[in-house]
Write a protein that holds these residues in place. Structure first.
Motif, mmCIF file in Angstrom:
data_model
loop_
_atom_site.group_PDB
_atom_site.id
_atom_site.type_symbol
_atom_site.label_atom_id
_atom_site.label_comp_id
_atom_site.label_asym_id
_atom_site.label_seq_id
_atom_site.Cartn_x
_atom_site.Cartn_y
_atom_site.Cartn_z
ATOM 1 N N ALA A 95 -7.947 -3.971 -9.272
ATOM 2 C CA ALA A 95 -9.252 -4.415 -9.163
ATOM 3 C C ALA A 95 -9.304 -5.637 -8.613
ATOM 4 O O ALA A 95 -10.283 -6.165 -7.869
ATOM 5 C CB ALA A 95 -9.817 -4.276 -10.767
ATOM 6 N N GLU A 96 -8.540 -6.777 -9.079
ATOM 7 C CA GLU A 96 -8.563 -7.999 -8.581
ATOM 8 C C GLU A 96 -8.480 -8.181 -7.051
ATOM 9 O O GLU A 96 -9.053 -8.991 -6.412
ATOM 10 C CB GLU A 96 -7.491 -8.944 -9.392
ATOM 11 N N GLN A 97 -7.431 -7.517 -6.471
ATOM 12 C CA GLN A 97 -7.098 -7.445 -5.127
ATOM 13 C C GLN A 97 -8.456 -6.869 -4.389
ATOM 14 O O GLN A 97 -8.541 -7.272 -3.261
ATOM 15 C CB GLN A 97 -6.042 -6.495 -4.648
ATOM 16 N N PRO A 136 -11.381 -3.256 1.205
ATOM 17 C CA PRO A 136 -11.144 -3.357 -0.193
ATOM 18 C C PRO A 136 -9.916 -2.412 -0.315
ATOM 19 O O PRO A 136 -10.288 -1.395 -1.270
ATOM 20 C CB PRO A 136 -12.415 -2.752 -0.700
ATOM 21 N N VAL A 137 -8.878 -2.754 0.009
ATOM 22 C CA VAL A 137 -7.430 -1.937 0.051
ATOM 23 C C VAL A 137 -6.357 -2.950 -0.606
ATOM 24 O O VAL A 137 -6.043 -3.628 -0.233
ATOM 25 C CB VAL A 137 -6.928 -1.730 1.408
ATOM 26 N N PRO A 138 -6.186 -2.274 -2.049
ATOM 27 C CA PRO A 138 -5.198 -3.192 -2.649
ATOM 28 C C PRO A 138 -3.866 -2.912 -2.073
ATOM 29 O O PRO A 138 -3.549 -1.919 -1.512
ATOM 30 C CB PRO A 138 -5.527 -2.622 -4.186
ATOM 31 N N ARG A 139 -2.875 -3.862 -2.274
ATOM 32 C CA ARG A 139 -1.585 -3.685 -2.309
ATOM 33 C C ARG A 139 -0.826 -2.535 -2.954
ATOM 34 O O ARG A 139 -1.332 -2.129 -3.830
ATOM 35 C CB ARG A 139 -0.700 -4.844 -2.343
ATOM 36 N N PRO A 140 0.257 -1.906 -2.623
ATOM 37 C CA PRO A 140 0.881 -0.693 -3.494
ATOM 38 C C PRO A 140 0.975 -1.489 -4.742
ATOM 39 O O PRO A 140 1.261 -2.603 -4.959
ATOM 40 C CB PRO A 140 2.293 -0.747 -2.489
ATOM 41 N N ALA A 141 0.980 -0.482 -5.672
ATOM 42 C CA ALA A 141 1.187 -1.115 -7.146
ATOM 43 C C ALA A 141 2.380 -1.711 -7.481
ATOM 44 O O ALA A 141 2.487 -2.497 -8.163
ATOM 45 C CB ALA A 141 0.672 -0.056 -8.131
ATOM 46 N N TYR A 142 3.353 -1.064 -7.023
ATOM 47 C CA TYR A 142 4.988 -1.443 -7.360
ATOM 48 C C TYR A 142 5.676 -1.587 -6.028
ATOM 49 O O TYR A 142 5.515 -0.890 -4.976
ATOM 50 C CB TYR A 142 5.560 -0.475 -8.219
ATOM 51 N N PRO A 143 6.640 -2.594 -5.963
ATOM 52 C CA PRO A 143 7.680 -2.537 -4.883
ATOM 53 C C PRO A 143 8.281 -1.330 -4.523
ATOM 54 O O PRO A 143 8.724 -0.502 -5.576
ATOM 55 C CB PRO A 143 8.502 -3.742 -5.285
ATOM 56 N N GLY A 144 8.541 -1.307 -3.427
ATOM 57 C CA GLY A 144 9.326 0.184 -2.876
ATOM 58 C C GLY A 144 10.626 0.284 -3.743
ATOM 59 O O GLY A 144 11.150 1.361 -4.091
#
Length: 401
Positions: free
Chosen positions: A289-291, A302-310
């Motif tokens: 949401a913040e991203q 409005p595209v956030p980064r992946p939630a967790y590192p690969g």
């Protein structure tokens, strides 16, 4: 049909957090619509998460704890989480916060179920189940539950039932939460544990949770909760069950489609916010949401980064495989994790916030031989999946020739 800049399909936790973030960034000129047949309000779920104290969330928390307990049949361990804390947020205050944000932002509400999202590259037409257009948006943020893009090599569920118990006498310790109590009977294939979140010395959420491939029935959940209450020394005849909470969360190495089309972005569990190894979701939803809000404020997509590192998703896949193949027992796995790492490192790892060096330390704390076997099995599974996909692609090419 209205035209808006941003349409939120789904007004639950993920959508509510986006509205709050847009309001926090004072995006008053943004045209926003929320499309959901239900206007969320009241206490329909509880989120638990860890982090540093937060000025926005602090007034809404039901409780928070600096100390948590992890218990096995062998020992009880009380962990000091400083500088972090474990916190509980019930849905009612979050929904009320989002409703206030809606008013300040001038959000349009469309009380309808969405059937299709027609993305033509320039915008998205949101349609109902009959195909009628509801709204036209430059971007759509879709938080409705969706299955993964393809089946995972391991697909478990976190499923649980919790009782909100009230007591006329002080029977709970509000100074610490029980994060995992593995004294519950362990399923043949899976992991079970109890969970206690005390709001006061007379009121607490007592929960039974399983990580396993399949659900159990209502009678089994209730029997497990009665058994766990007995383990805690609680006399259920003297307590009142004020509310009941049930839930099912995916735990899988299957990939979720974060961006199914050019201008449709998925959030929440459908957008990869659920951590496969634990089922925790709230912190990642809040980051998303913040991203989104920062991107909109900066004039970006409005595209956030992946939630967790690969690398964390890979480690989760290996851990799930080891548990699923019974190469390692769940209580032993989590006991070693907390025994051989500082609590803050474990919690930041589970939240996707550790460095590669810390990740190596976490890996070293796990049982070597079972996890090595799981790593090799995971690599073989990935290779088979690639070969199967390549073979299918060749077959389709021949059919088209």
């Amino acid at each position: 049909m209205d035209n808006v800049d941003l349409a939120l399909v789904g007004g639950g936790g993920a959508g509510s957090l986006v509205l709050a973030a847009l309001d926090r960034h004072d995006l008053r000129g943004l045209r926003v619509a929320v499309v959901d047949p239900v206007r969320k309000r009241g206490q329909d779920r509880t989120w638990a998460f860890w982090g540093a104290p937060d000025a926005d969330l602090e007034p809404m928390l039901s409780a928070s704890w600096r100390r948590v307990e992890v218990t096995t049949t062998a020992r009880r361990r009380v962990l000091d989480l400083a500088p972090l804390r474990y916190a509980m947020l019930r849905s009612g205050p979050l929904y009320a916060w989002a409703a206030e944000a809606e008013q300040r932002l001038g959000v349009s509400r469309i009380d309808a179920a969405v059937g299709a999202l027609d993305d033509d590259g320039a915008g998205v037409t949101v349609r109902d189940g009959d195909g009628a257009a509801l709204v036209r948006a430059r971007w759509v943020l879709d938080s409705r539950p969706r299955p993964p893009r393809r089946p995972g090599r391991t697909s478990w569920l976190q499923h649980f039932r919790g009782w909100w118990l009230g007591s006329p006498d002080p029977v709970f310790d509000p100074g610490r939460a029980v994060l995992m109590d593995f004294r519950t009977p362990q399923p043949d294939r899976g992991v079970s544990f109890g969970y206690v979140l005390p709001v006061s010395d007379r009121y607490a959420l007592v929960e039974y949770t399983e990580f396993s491939p399949a659900l159990i029935d209502d009678a089994a959940y209730d029997a497990a909760l009665r058994g766990y209450a007995t383990l805690l020394g609680l006399d259920l005849t003297a307590l009142t069950v004020r509310e009941v909470e049930d839930g099912v969360i995916p735990m899988t190495d299957a990939p979720f489609e974060r961006r199914p089309s050019a201008r449709v972005v998925r959030l929440g569990t459908a957008g990869g916010a659920t951590r496969p190894s634990t089922g925790f979701t709230f912190s990642a939803m809040r980051r998303q949401a913040e991203q989104v809000a920062r991107a909109v404020a900066a004039g970006r997509a409005p595209v956030p980064r992946p939630a967790y590192p690969g690398r964390h998703l890979w480690m989760d896949a290996v851990a799930l495989r080891a548990l699923d193949r019974r190469a390692v027992g769940g209580p032993q796995f989590f006991d070693r994790l907390f025994d051989r790492n500082p609590p803050e490192r474990v919690l930041r790892f589970l939240d996707g916030a550790t460095s590669p060096a810390e990740d190596l330390a976490v890996m070293r704390s796990s049982p070597l031989l079972p996890m090595t076997s799981a790593v090799l099995g995971d690599a073989a599974g990935r290779l088979r999946a690639r070969l199967t996909a390549a073979s299918g692609s060749r077959d389709r090419s021949r059919a088209d020739a």
